[in-house]
Design a protein around this motif. Structure first.
Motif, PDB file in Angstrom:
ATOM      1  N   MET A   1      12.842   2.780  12.645  1.00 31.90           N
ATOM      2  CA  MET A   1      11.904   2.873  11.605  1.00 31.90           C
ATOM      3  C   MET A   1      12.610   1.784  10.690  1.00 31.90           C
ATOM      4  O   MET A   1      13.841   1.795  10.302  1.00 31.90           O
ATOM      5  N   VAL A   2      11.790   1.091   9.804  1.00 32.49           N
ATOM      6  CA  VAL A   2      12.390   0.071   8.835  1.00 32.49           C
ATOM      7  C   VAL A   2      11.037  -0.373   8.069  1.00 32.49           C
ATOM      8  O   VAL A   2      10.037  -0.523   8.560  1.00 32.49           O
ATOM      9  N   LEU A   3      11.584  -0.787   6.762  1.00 38.07           N
ATOM     10  CA  LEU A   3      10.446  -1.583   5.975  1.00 38.07           C
ATOM     11  C   LEU A   3      11.141  -2.870   5.667  1.00 38.07           C
ATOM     12  O   LEU A   3      12.076  -2.923   5.073  1.00 38.07           O
ATOM     13  N   PHE A   4      10.312  -3.964   5.985  1.00 33.97           N
ATOM     14  CA  PHE A   4      10.607  -5.222   5.918  1.00 33.97           C
ATOM     15  C   PHE A   4      10.066  -5.902   4.708  1.00 33.97           C
ATOM     16  O   PHE A   4       8.750  -5.764   4.591  1.00 33.97           O
ATOM     17  N   VAL A   5      10.658  -6.241   3.676  1.00 27.72           N
ATOM     18  CA  VAL A   5      10.143  -6.917   2.572  1.00 27.72           C
ATOM     19  C   VAL A   5       9.967  -8.480   2.702  1.00 27.72           C
ATOM     20  O   VAL A   5      11.083  -9.129   2.447  1.00 27.72           O
ATOM     21  N   VAL A   6       8.812  -8.956   2.901  1.00 25.61           N
ATOM     22  CA  VAL A   6       8.701 -10.329   3.302  1.00 25.61           C
ATOM     23  C   VAL A   6       8.162 -11.333   2.170  1.00 25.61           C
ATOM     24  O   VAL A   6       6.895 -11.041   1.832  1.00 25.61           O
ATOM     25  N   ALA A  63       2.570   5.075  -2.770  1.00 23.33           N
ATOM     26  CA  ALA A  63       4.081   4.989  -2.171  1.00 23.33           C
ATOM     27  C   ALA A  63       4.533   5.981  -1.225  1.00 23.33           C
ATOM     28  O   ALA A  63       5.202   5.464  -0.156  1.00 23.33           O
ATOM     29  N   ARG A  64       4.720   7.135  -1.728  1.00 30.48           N
ATOM     30  CA  ARG A  64       5.345   8.146  -1.127  1.00 30.48           C
ATOM     31  C   ARG A  64       4.446   8.411   0.255  1.00 30.48           C
ATOM     32  O   ARG A  64       5.176   8.555   1.320  1.00 30.48           O
ATOM     33  N   LYS A  65       3.413   8.516   0.248  1.00 26.26           N
ATOM     34  CA  LYS A  65       2.651   8.652   1.558  1.00 26.26           C
ATOM     35  C   LYS A  65       2.922   7.630   2.502  1.00 26.26           C
ATOM     36  O   LYS A  65       2.794   7.848   3.732  1.00 26.26           O
ATOM     37  N   ILE A  66       3.147   6.323   2.122  1.00 20.33           N
ATOM     38  CA  ILE A  66       3.209   5.465   3.109  1.00 20.33           C
ATOM     39  C   ILE A  66       4.684   5.270   3.675  1.00 20.33           C
ATOM     40  O   ILE A  66       4.890   5.300   4.914  1.00 20.33           O
ATOM     41  N   ALA A  67       5.628   5.606   2.646  1.00 21.63           N
ATOM     42  CA  ALA A  67       6.939   5.736   3.139  1.00 21.63           C
ATOM     43  C   ALA A  67       7.074   6.802   4.219  1.00 21.63           C
ATOM     44  O   ALA A  67       7.865   6.696   5.095  1.00 21.63           O
ATOM     45  N   GLU A  68       6.604   8.024   3.892  1.00 20.49           N
ATOM     46  CA  GLU A  68       6.625   9.178   4.872  1.00 20.49           C
ATOM     47  C   GLU A  68       5.932   8.831   6.224  1.00 20.49           C
ATOM     48  O   GLU A  68       6.505   9.226   7.260  1.00 20.49           O
ATOM     49  N   GLU A  69       4.974   7.847   6.183  1.00 19.97           N
ATOM     50  CA  GLU A  69       4.233   7.565   7.636  1.00 19.97           C
ATOM     51  C   GLU A  69       4.984   6.629   8.241  1.00 19.97           C
ATOM     52  O   GLU A  69       5.351   6.724   9.616  1.00 19.97           O
ATOM     53  N   ILE A  70       5.727   5.707   7.490  1.00 17.47           N
ATOM     54  CA  ILE A  70       6.958   4.772   8.131  1.00 17.47           C
ATOM     55  C   ILE A  70       8.086   6.002   8.831  1.00 17.47           C
ATOM     56  O   ILE A  70       8.310   5.586  10.004  1.00 17.47           O
ATOM     57  N   LYS A  71       8.297   6.497   8.172  1.00 14.65           N
ATOM     58  CA  LYS A  71       9.320   7.485   8.678  1.00 14.65           C
ATOM     59  C   LYS A  71       8.830   8.479   9.849  1.00 14.65           C
ATOM     60  O   LYS A  71       9.460   8.447  10.965  1.00 14.65           O
ATOM     61  N   PHE A  94       8.054   0.505  -6.046  1.00 12.95           N
ATOM     62  CA  PHE A  94       7.650   1.881  -5.944  1.00 12.95           C
ATOM     63  C   PHE A  94       7.921   2.274  -4.490  1.00 12.95           C
ATOM     64  O   PHE A  94       8.620   3.343  -4.096  1.00 12.95           O
ATOM     65  N   LEU A  95       7.205   1.438  -3.614  1.00  7.97           N
ATOM     66  CA  LEU A  95       7.547   1.793  -2.156  1.00  7.97           C
ATOM     67  C   LEU A  95       8.823   1.478  -1.602  1.00  7.97           C
ATOM     68  O   LEU A  95       9.267   2.306  -0.918  1.00  7.97           O
ATOM     69  N   VAL A  96       9.486   0.663  -2.227  1.00 11.57           N
ATOM     70  CA  VAL A  96      10.860   0.363  -1.719  1.00 11.57           C
ATOM     71  C   VAL A  96      11.768   1.557  -2.137  1.00 11.57           C
ATOM     72  O   VAL A  96      12.712   2.124  -1.391  1.00 11.57           O
ATOM     73  N   ARG A  97      11.659   2.268  -3.579  1.00 16.68           N
ATOM     74  CA  ARG A  97      12.296   3.419  -3.774  1.00 16.68           C
ATOM     75  C   ARG A  97      12.062   4.509  -3.057  1.00 16.68           C
ATOM     76  O   ARG A  97      12.754   5.321  -2.767  1.00 16.68           O
ATOM     77  N   GLU A  98      10.673   4.672  -2.710  1.00 20.23           N
ATOM     78  CA  GLU A  98      10.466   5.897  -2.109  1.00 20.23           C
ATOM     79  C   GLU A  98      10.818   5.733  -0.752  1.00 20.23           C
ATOM     80  O   GLU A  98      11.398   6.880  -0.125  1.00 20.23           O
ATOM     81  N   CYS A  99      10.959   4.535   0.018  1.00 18.33           N
ATOM     82  CA  CYS A  99      11.598   4.596   1.252  1.00 18.33           C
ATOM     83  C   CYS A  99      13.010   4.753   1.336  1.00 18.33           C
ATOM     84  O   CYS A  99      13.345   5.713   2.286  1.00 18.33           O
ATOM     85  N   ARG A 100      13.798   4.455   0.291  1.00 23.56           N
ATOM     86  CA  ARG A 100      15.140   4.693   0.291  1.00 23.56           C
ATOM     87  C   ARG A 100      15.404   6.120  -0.058  1.00 23.56           C
ATOM     88  O   ARG A 100      16.212   6.568   0.656  1.00 23.56           O
ATOM     89  N   ILE A 102      13.726   8.783   0.988  1.00 23.16           N
ATOM     90  CA  ILE A 102      13.513   9.483   2.071  1.00 23.16           C
ATOM     91  C   ILE A 102      14.415   8.942   3.379  1.00 23.16           C
ATOM     92  O   ILE A 102      14.112   9.387   4.677  1.00 23.16           O
ATOM     93  N   GLY A 103      15.244   7.814   3.261  1.00 26.55           N
ATOM     94  CA  GLY A 103      15.995   7.420   4.296  1.00 26.55           C
ATOM     95  C   GLY A 103      15.405   6.038   5.108  1.00 26.55           C
ATOM     96  O   GLY A 103      16.013   6.173   6.299  1.00 26.55           O
ATOM     97  N   VAL A 104      14.495   5.687   4.703  1.00 31.16           N
ATOM     98  CA  VAL A 104      13.824   4.671   5.455  1.00 31.16           C
ATOM     99  C   VAL A 104      14.656   3.083   5.218  1.00 31.16           C
ATOM    100  O   VAL A 104      14.453   2.938   4.066  1.00 31.16           O
ATOM    101  N   PRO A 105      15.328   2.498   6.029  1.00 30.24           N
ATOM    102  CA  PRO A 105      15.995   1.252   5.660  1.00 30.24           C
ATOM    103  C   PRO A 105      14.886   0.364   5.207  1.00 30.24           C
ATOM    104  O   PRO A 105      13.805   0.111   5.596  1.00 30.24           O
ATOM    105  N   VAL A 106      15.564  -0.396   4.024  1.00 25.88           N
ATOM    106  CA  VAL A 106      14.350  -1.429   3.529  1.00 25.88           C
ATOM    107  C   VAL A 106      15.466  -2.929   3.604  1.00 25.88           C
ATOM    108  O   VAL A 106      16.600  -3.083   3.129  1.00 25.88           O
TER     109      VAL A 106
END
Length: 232
Positions: A1-6, A63-71, A94-100, A102-106
């Motif tokens: 799992m990871v979020l790339f900010v492109v 943001a939170r819902k999307i971050a949780e889906e990624i995880k 907001f999405l970056v903060r929510e991902c961090r 809950i432990g999703v690398p950004v």
């Protein structure tokens, strides 16, 4: 799992980096500010991907819902915005903060930015810069007066970068002149696109160019040369 900010092109799609292309091709999910922008990038790359839309007014709620889906689904996700770098006067923070949280690398995939692009061709010394983004729609003159008051208290000069829309640019230039005087500034319009334009001069001369040309079109970036106000 990871979020790339492109970072994506601010105009010319050929500015999309090879790394950005690779990351988007490998993504399970593309998160876009708008359907139009997301499809434009995917069509350019000849790809079809699942997309989720994250418009600026709803980012905080989604943001939170999307971050949780990624995880939860162990996804490789990509965040794109309409142009340039996410989180810079665009959705993303907001999405970056929510991902961090809950432990999703950004991970950033750097690239085009109207801020750095305009500064690089402005010819204005940029040792230190204050980025104001888009000015508030109401009370802009008071906002600028507060900025000037804050800058006057600093022991060193700053240049200032502002984003502006074409239908407000004339009024903004008037406000800048009223607050800072007839300073030099750089105006960049439609950077990297077919009809890109660049103007440098004092506020009065740039105002005359715009009056002669009529209403401008496209996104505008202003770089204000304030270093001379402190004698540097």
């Amino acid at each position: 799992m990871v979020l790339f900010v492109v970072a994506t092109p601010i105009g010319n799609l050929k500015d999309l980096s090879e790394r950005a292309k690779e990351v988007i091709k490998e993504a399970d999910l593309v998160i876009c500010e708008s359907r139009e922008k997301g499809l434009k990038i995917l069509n350019f790359l000849g790809l079809k991907k699942r997309m989720i839309y994250l418009p600026a007014p709803r980012e905080k709620d989604l943001a939170r819902k999307i971050a949780e889906e990624i995880k939860n689904q162990n996804l490789k996700a990509v965040l794109l915005v309409s142009a340039g770098t996410p989180g810079v006067s665009d959705p993303g923070s907001f999405l970056v903060r929510e991902c961090r949280e809950i432990g999703v690398p950004v991970i950033p995939v750097p690239g085009p930015s109207a801020l750095s692009s305009a500064v690089s061709v402005s010819g204005i010394p940029i040792q230190r810069v204050l980025f104001l983004g888009f000015l508030p729609k109401k009370g802009r003159k008071n906002f600028l007066l507060n900025v000037k008051d804050a800058l006057d208290k600093l022991p060193f000069p700053l240049s200032v970068v502002i984003f502006e829309s074409p239908h407000r640019i004339s009024r903004t230039l008037n406000d800048i002149q009223d607050v800072f005087g007839d300073i030099n500034l750089f105006l960049a319009r439609e950077m990297t696109k077919a009809h890109e334009e660049y103007f440098f001069g004092n506020v009065d001369s740039v105002k005359r160019i715009i009056e002669k040309r009529g209403r401008l079109k496209g996104e505008i970036t202003l770089v204000l040369e304030l270093t001379n106000l402190k004698g540097f």
